[in-house]
Design a protein around this motif. Sequence first.
Motif, short mmCIF file in Angstrom:
data_model
loop_
_atom_site.label_atom_id
_atom_site.label_comp_id
_atom_site.label_asym_id
_atom_site.label_seq_id
_atom_site.Cartn_x
_atom_site.Cartn_y
_atom_site.Cartn_z
N ALA A 34 0.83 -1.20 0.00
CA ALA A 34 0.00 0.00 0.00
C ALA A 34 0.87 1.26 0.00
CB ALA A 34 -0.90 0.00 1.23
N LEU A 35 0.29 2.36 -0.42
CA LEU A 35 0.99 3.64 -0.44
C LEU A 35 0.72 4.36 0.88
CD1 LEU A 35 2.67 5.53 -2.25
CD2 LEU A 35 0.54 6.63 -2.86
N ILE A 36 1.70 4.37 1.76
CA ILE A 36 1.55 4.97 3.08
C ILE A 36 2.30 6.29 3.16
CG2 ILE A 36 2.04 4.65 5.53
CD1 ILE A 36 1.69 1.62 4.98
N LYS A 37 3.46 6.35 2.51
CA LYS A 37 4.28 7.56 2.55
C LYS A 37 4.98 7.75 1.21
CE LYS A 37 7.90 4.80 4.61
NZ LYS A 37 7.15 3.59 4.87
N GLN A 58 -8.82 21.07 -4.18
CA GLN A 58 -8.23 21.68 -2.99
C GLN A 58 -8.31 20.80 -1.74
OE1 GLN A 58 -6.46 24.45 -3.49
NE2 GLN A 58 -7.13 24.27 -5.61
N GLN A 59 -8.48 19.50 -1.90
CA GLN A 59 -8.52 18.56 -0.78
C GLN A 59 -7.09 18.28 -0.28
OE1 GLN A 59 -10.94 14.72 -0.33
NE2 GLN A 59 -9.15 14.11 -1.48
N VAL A 60 -6.91 18.29 1.02
CA VAL A 60 -5.61 17.94 1.61
C VAL A 60 -5.51 16.42 1.64
CG1 VAL A 60 -4.17 18.09 3.67
CG2 VAL A 60 -5.53 20.06 2.96
N PHE A 61 -4.48 15.85 1.00
CA PHE A 61 -4.38 14.39 0.89
C PHE A 61 -3.20 13.81 1.67
CE2 PHE A 61 -2.17 16.20 -2.76
CZ PHE A 61 -0.94 15.57 -2.71
N ALA A 62 -2.34 14.65 2.25
CA ALA A 62 -1.16 14.15 2.97
C ALA A 62 -0.70 15.20 3.98
CB ALA A 62 -0.05 13.83 1.99
N TYR A 73 5.99 12.83 2.67
CA TYR A 73 4.56 13.11 2.81
C TYR A 73 3.90 11.84 3.32
CZ TYR A 73 5.46 17.11 -0.24
OH TYR A 73 5.95 18.27 -0.80
N LYS A 74 3.19 11.93 4.43
CA LYS A 74 2.46 10.79 4.97
C LYS A 74 1.03 10.88 4.44
CE LYS A 74 1.67 8.03 8.80
NZ LYS A 74 2.16 7.17 9.64
N MET A 75 0.63 9.91 3.66
CA MET A 75 -0.68 9.92 3.00
C MET A 75 -1.81 9.70 3.99
SD MET A 75 -0.03 10.62 -0.03
CE MET A 75 1.43 10.76 -1.00
N ILE A 76 -2.90 10.44 3.81
CA ILE A 76 -4.10 10.24 4.61
C ILE A 76 -4.89 9.11 3.96
CG2 ILE A 76 -6.23 11.30 5.44
CD1 ILE A 76 -4.76 14.00 5.26
N SER A 77 -5.27 8.14 4.75
CA SER A 77 -5.95 6.94 4.23
C SER A 77 -7.24 7.30 3.50
CB SER A 77 -6.25 6.00 5.39
OG SER A 77 -6.91 4.87 4.95
N GLY A 78 -7.40 6.76 2.28
CA GLY A 78 -8.61 6.94 1.51
C GLY A 78 -8.65 8.21 0.67
N LYS A 79 -7.60 9.01 0.66
CA LYS A 79 -7.60 10.27 -0.10
C LYS A 79 -6.91 10.13 -1.45
CE LYS A 79 -9.23 12.88 3.30
NZ LYS A 79 -10.22 13.92 3.29
#
Length: 83
Positions: A34-37, A58-62, A73-79
């Motif tokens: 999975a893509l976590i970071k 303009q959604q913040v995704f990380a 960049y630490k990815m926010i889950s589901g974004k």
Amino acid sequence: MSRPNKKVPEKTINIYCKKCKALLYKYHKGGKGALIKCFIERIAVDYTQQPCTCPNCQQVFARETLIRGIPAYKMISGKVQFK
């Protein structure tokens, strides 16, 4: 803790915003999990104007953070999604 490999993988993946399907990054990802970071030094092409914000919706995704002493960049889950 060990640092990420100096040798960057040749294969790149495309990272998209899950909400509006906008292309965010081309990224050199190692492994098939999975893509976590995302390590900033491994981003091949950056399509965002502001860090961690989708250029279309303009959604913040990380979140910007240090992982093992390296900026990432630490990815926010589901974004985000990747192919």
